[in-house]
Design a protein around this motif. Sequence first.
Motif, PDB file in Angstrom:
ATOM      1  N   MET A   1      18.569   6.520  -2.688  1.00 20.56           N
ATOM      2  CA  MET A   1      17.690   6.252  -1.546  1.00 20.56           C
ATOM      3  C   MET A   1      16.383   7.032  -1.681  1.00 20.56           C
ATOM      4  O   MET A   1      15.296   6.476  -1.493  1.00 20.56           O
ATOM      5  CB  MET A   1      18.394   6.667  -0.242  1.00 20.56           C
ATOM      6  N   ILE A   2      16.477   8.299  -2.022  1.00 24.73           N
ATOM      7  CA  ILE A   2      15.281   9.140  -2.147  1.00 24.73           C
ATOM      8  C   ILE A   2      14.357   8.593  -3.239  1.00 24.73           C
ATOM      9  O   ILE A   2      13.140   8.510  -3.058  1.00 24.73           O
ATOM     10  CB  ILE A   2      15.666  10.609  -2.446  1.00 24.73           C
ATOM     11  N   SER A   3      14.933   8.181  -4.370  1.00 26.22           N
ATOM     12  CA  SER A   3      14.111   7.625  -5.467  1.00 26.22           C
ATOM     13  C   SER A   3      13.366   6.387  -4.996  1.00 26.22           C
ATOM     14  O   SER A   3      12.176   6.229  -5.266  1.00 26.22           O
ATOM     15  CB  SER A   3      14.976   7.198  -6.653  1.00 26.22           C
ATOM     16  N   LYS A   4      14.086   5.514  -4.290  1.00 29.09           N
ATOM     17  CA  LYS A   4      13.452   4.259  -3.844  1.00 29.09           C
ATOM     18  C   LYS A   4      12.383   4.525  -2.791  1.00 29.09           C
ATOM     19  O   LYS A   4      11.332   3.885  -2.793  1.00 29.09           O
ATOM     20  CB  LYS A   4      14.518   3.306  -3.293  1.00 29.09           C
ATOM     21  N   ILE A   5      12.639   5.465  -1.910  1.00 29.89           N
ATOM     22  CA  ILE A   5      11.651   5.784  -0.880  1.00 29.89           C
ATOM     23  C   ILE A   5      10.400   6.380  -1.532  1.00 29.89           C
ATOM     24  O   ILE A   5       9.269   6.037  -1.164  1.00 29.89           O
ATOM     25  CB  ILE A   5      12.238   6.765   0.164  1.00 29.89           C
ATOM     26  N   ASN A   6      10.588   7.252  -2.492  1.00 35.13           N
ATOM     27  CA  ASN A   6       9.443   7.872  -3.186  1.00 35.13           C
ATOM     28  C   ASN A   6       8.637   6.820  -3.945  1.00 35.13           C
ATOM     29  O   ASN A   6       7.410   6.833  -3.931  1.00 35.13           O
ATOM     30  CB  ASN A   6       9.906   8.957  -4.152  1.00 35.13           C
ATOM     31  N   MET A   7       9.352   5.884  -4.591  1.00 32.44           N
ATOM     32  CA  MET A   7       8.664   4.826  -5.330  1.00 32.44           C
ATOM     33  C   MET A   7       7.863   3.959  -4.361  1.00 32.44           C
ATOM     34  O   MET A   7       6.712   3.602  -4.613  1.00 32.44           O
ATOM     35  CB  MET A   7       9.701   3.965  -6.053  1.00 32.44           C
ATOM     36  N   ARG A   8       8.479   3.640  -3.240  1.00 31.19           N
ATOM     37  CA  ARG A   8       7.810   2.816  -2.243  1.00 31.19           C
ATOM     38  C   ARG A   8       6.565   3.534  -1.712  1.00 31.19           C
ATOM     39  O   ARG A   8       5.523   2.923  -1.499  1.00 31.19           O
ATOM     40  CB  ARG A   8       8.784   2.531  -1.103  1.00 31.19           C
ATOM     41  N   ALA A   9       6.674   4.840  -1.497  1.00 28.39           N
ATOM     42  CA  ALA A   9       5.537   5.621  -0.981  1.00 28.39           C
ATOM     43  C   ALA A   9       4.388   5.613  -1.981  1.00 28.39           C
ATOM     44  O   ALA A   9       3.216   5.531  -1.595  1.00 28.39           O
ATOM     45  CB  ALA A   9       5.968   7.047  -0.678  1.00 28.39           C
ATOM     46  N   ARG A  10       4.714   5.658  -3.276  1.00 29.41           N
ATOM     47  CA  ARG A  10       3.654   5.620  -4.305  1.00 29.41           C
ATOM     48  C   ARG A  10       2.924   4.278  -4.265  1.00 29.41           C
ATOM     49  O   ARG A  10       1.706   4.214  -4.292  1.00 29.41           O
ATOM     50  CB  ARG A  10       4.242   5.837  -5.697  1.00 29.41           C
ATOM     51  N   TRP A  11       3.664   3.181  -4.212  1.00 30.71           N
ATOM     52  CA  TRP A  11       3.049   1.854  -4.149  1.00 30.71           C
ATOM     53  C   TRP A  11       2.234   1.711  -2.872  1.00 30.71           C
ATOM     54  O   TRP A  11       1.155   1.109  -2.859  1.00 30.71           O
ATOM     55  CB  TRP A  11       4.122   0.758  -4.196  1.00 30.71           C
ATOM     56  N   HIS A  12       2.774   2.280  -1.796  1.00 34.84           N
ATOM     57  CA  HIS A  12       2.094   2.157  -0.504  1.00 34.84           C
ATOM     58  C   HIS A  12       0.745   2.865  -0.515  1.00 34.84           C
ATOM     59  O   HIS A  12      -0.219   2.411   0.114  1.00 34.84           O
ATOM     60  CB  HIS A  12       2.981   2.734   0.608  1.00 34.84           C
ATOM     61  N   ARG A  13       0.666   3.985  -1.242  1.00 36.73           N
ATOM     62  CA  ARG A  13      -0.627   4.706  -1.349  1.00 36.73           C
ATOM     63  C   ARG A  13      -1.648   3.859  -2.098  1.00 36.73           C
ATOM     64  O   ARG A  13      -2.808   3.829  -1.742  1.00 36.73           O
ATOM     65  CB  ARG A  13      -0.436   6.040  -2.087  1.00 36.73           C
ATOM     66  N   LEU A  14      -1.178   3.162  -3.124  1.00 35.19           N
ATOM     67  CA  LEU A  14      -2.113   2.354  -3.919  1.00 35.19           C
ATOM     68  C   LEU A  14      -2.447   1.026  -3.233  1.00 35.19           C
ATOM     69  O   LEU A  14      -3.577   0.573  -3.256  1.00 35.19           O
ATOM     70  CB  LEU A  14      -1.498   2.056  -5.293  1.00 35.19           C
ATOM     71  N   LEU A  15      -1.441   0.417  -2.636  1.00 34.63           N
ATOM     72  CA  LEU A  15      -1.612  -0.895  -2.008  1.00 34.63           C
ATOM     73  C   LEU A  15      -1.006  -0.836  -0.611  1.00 34.63           C
ATOM     74  O   LEU A  15       0.135  -1.247  -0.401  1.00 34.63           O
ATOM     75  CB  LEU A  15      -0.912  -1.975  -2.851  1.00 34.63           C
ATOM     76  N   PRO A  16      -1.766  -0.335   0.343  1.00 32.55           N
ATOM     77  CA  PRO A  16      -1.195  -0.063   1.674  1.00 32.55           C
ATOM     78  C   PRO A  16      -0.662  -1.282   2.408  1.00 32.55           C
ATOM     79  O   PRO A  16       0.197  -1.153   3.273  1.00 32.55           O
ATOM     80  CB  PRO A  16      -2.368   0.533   2.470  1.00 32.55           C
ATOM     81  N   PHE A  17      -1.127  -2.483   2.055  1.00 31.09           N
ATOM     82  CA  PHE A  17      -0.679  -3.669   2.781  1.00 31.09           C
ATOM     83  C   PHE A  17       0.705  -4.143   2.328  1.00 31.09           C
ATOM     84  O   PHE A  17       1.265  -5.052   2.902  1.00 31.09           O
ATOM     85  CB  PHE A  17      -1.681  -4.813   2.587  1.00 31.09           C
ATOM     86  N   LEU A  18       1.240  -3.523   1.287  1.00 28.54           N
ATOM     87  CA  LEU A  18       2.498  -4.008   0.700  1.00 28.54           C
ATOM     88  C   LEU A  18       3.709  -3.920   1.611  1.00 28.54           C
ATOM     89  O   LEU A  18       4.513  -4.812   1.679  1.00 28.54           O
ATOM     90  CB  LEU A  18       2.813  -3.207  -0.558  1.00 28.54           C
ATOM     91  N   TYR A  19       3.843  -2.769   2.308  1.00 27.87           N
ATOM     92  CA  TYR A  19       5.056  -2.585   3.089  1.00 27.87           C
ATOM     93  C   TYR A  19       4.743  -2.443   4.561  1.00 27.87           C
ATOM     94  O   TYR A  19       3.728  -1.876   4.944  1.00 27.87           O
ATOM     95  CB  TYR A  19       5.812  -1.338   2.633  1.00 27.87           C
ATOM     96  N   LYS A  20       5.680  -2.951   5.358  1.00 27.94           N
ATOM     97  CA  LYS A  20       5.524  -2.769   6.798  1.00 27.94           C
ATOM     98  C   LYS A  20       6.656  -1.890   7.285  1.00 27.94           C
ATOM     99  O   LYS A  20       7.731  -1.862   6.700  1.00 27.94           O
ATOM    100  CB  LYS A  20       5.615  -4.133   7.497  1.00 27.94           C
ATOM    101  N   GLU A  21       6.413  -1.205   8.387  1.00 29.83           N
ATOM    102  CA  GLU A  21       7.458  -0.391   8.989  1.00 29.83           C
ATOM    103  C   GLU A  21       8.569  -1.297   9.511  1.00 29.83           C
ATOM    104  O   GLU A  21       8.294  -2.385  10.002  1.00 29.83           O
ATOM    105  CB  GLU A  21       6.887   0.394  10.181  1.00 29.83           C
ATOM    106  N   PRO A  22       9.814  -0.874   9.395  1.00 31.25           N
ATOM    107  CA  PRO A  22      10.900  -1.703   9.927  1.00 31.25           C
ATOM    108  C   PRO A  22      10.736  -1.912  11.432  1.00 31.25           C
ATOM    109  O   PRO A  22      10.254  -1.014  12.120  1.00 31.25           O
ATOM    110  CB  PRO A  22      12.157  -0.887   9.657  1.00 31.25           C
ATOM    111  N   VAL A  23      11.113  -3.082  11.897  1.00 30.13           N
ATOM    112  CA  VAL A  23      10.958  -3.408  13.311  1.00 30.13           C
ATOM    113  C   VAL A  23      12.325  -3.447  13.973  1.00 30.13           C
ATOM    114  O   VAL A  23      13.272  -3.994  13.410  1.00 30.13           O
ATOM    115  CB  VAL A  23      10.283  -4.800  13.452  1.00 30.13           C
ATOM    116  N   ASN A  24      12.420  -2.873  15.164  1.00 32.65           N
ATOM    117  CA  ASN A  24      13.693  -2.928  15.897  1.00 32.65           C
ATOM    118  C   ASN A  24      13.912  -4.338  16.416  1.00 32.65           C
ATOM    119  O   ASN A  24      13.046  -4.904  17.066  1.00 32.65           O
ATOM    120  CB  ASN A  24      13.650  -1.976  17.093  1.00 32.65           C
ATOM    121  N   ILE A  25      15.065  -4.886  16.145  1.00 30.78           N
ATOM    122  CA  ILE A  25      15.337  -6.248  16.577  1.00 30.78           C
ATOM    123  C   ILE A  25      16.511  -6.236  17.536  1.00 30.78           C
ATOM    124  O   ILE A  25      17.616  -5.810  17.182  1.00 30.78           O
ATOM    125  CB  ILE A  25      15.710  -7.149  15.366  1.00 30.78           C
TER     126      ILE A  25
END
Lengths: 178, 73
Positions: A82-106
């Motif tokens: 989980m930590i590896s994936k979160i860190n990887m996602r954070a790196r991509w998010h810094r470069l391309l901020p539009f890539l990920y959205k915050e999870p939404v409560n449904i």
Amino acid sequence: MNLTDEKLMEKFQNGDTEALNELYERYRAPLFRFIYRCTRDDQLSMDVVQDAFLKLQQKKHYFSPEKGRLKTYLFQIAYHTMISKINMRARWHRLLPFLYKEPVNISRSDEKMEVERMLQSLSNEQRAVIVLFYYHDLSQKDIARILNIPLGTVKSRLHQAVQKMRKEWGIESDGKGS
Amino acid sequence: MEKDREIDKLLKKYTVEVPDFPMKKSKMEKLANWLCEKASFPIPEERITFKGMVCIQVIPIVVSLAVSVWMIL
């Protein structure tokens, strides 16, 4: 099959794939719930659980009952994945901020959302400790091993998180249990 | 260390439904993971700024457009 986790793992190490399937059925839900309560992301949680079992298969001979319980080992793999994936996602998010959205409560009830909000208000480190201690009945020693931190740090984070939650929820301190 | 009873009671209200998913990923999921996996990059990450990344992506487009316009003229 009513074998212990360690017995099942031994059978799997000897080539019994049914034993692995049994372990998956036992731990699929607890691992998903652990990752989900930390991340609130369905897809990431499924991904982590699947990767954790893949790693378990790749490193099946690394496990030995003398080193600890299989439950602890599985949660450890899942947490670090989980930590590896979160860190990887954070790196991509810094470069391309539009890539990920915050999870939404449904469609959750108010009570659930309140608890969810409370957990999210904790630091990542505190949240992991709280989730493992309160939802998965792991000992502090096991939690220390899973998170790769000293036992004292586990106790300290637990204490701080509980104090914070008590304060936020307006629960008077009675000195019990924490 | 015992569990704080009140906190335990409150936390237990947060239940999580678990979807049904297989142990093995499909080939498409594996491909997606491989594509999204971090590849080694010659420039140290700390040196790449957002502006730098935009320039790397935009400059070839600008150059192509400039060459096209020059050829037309």
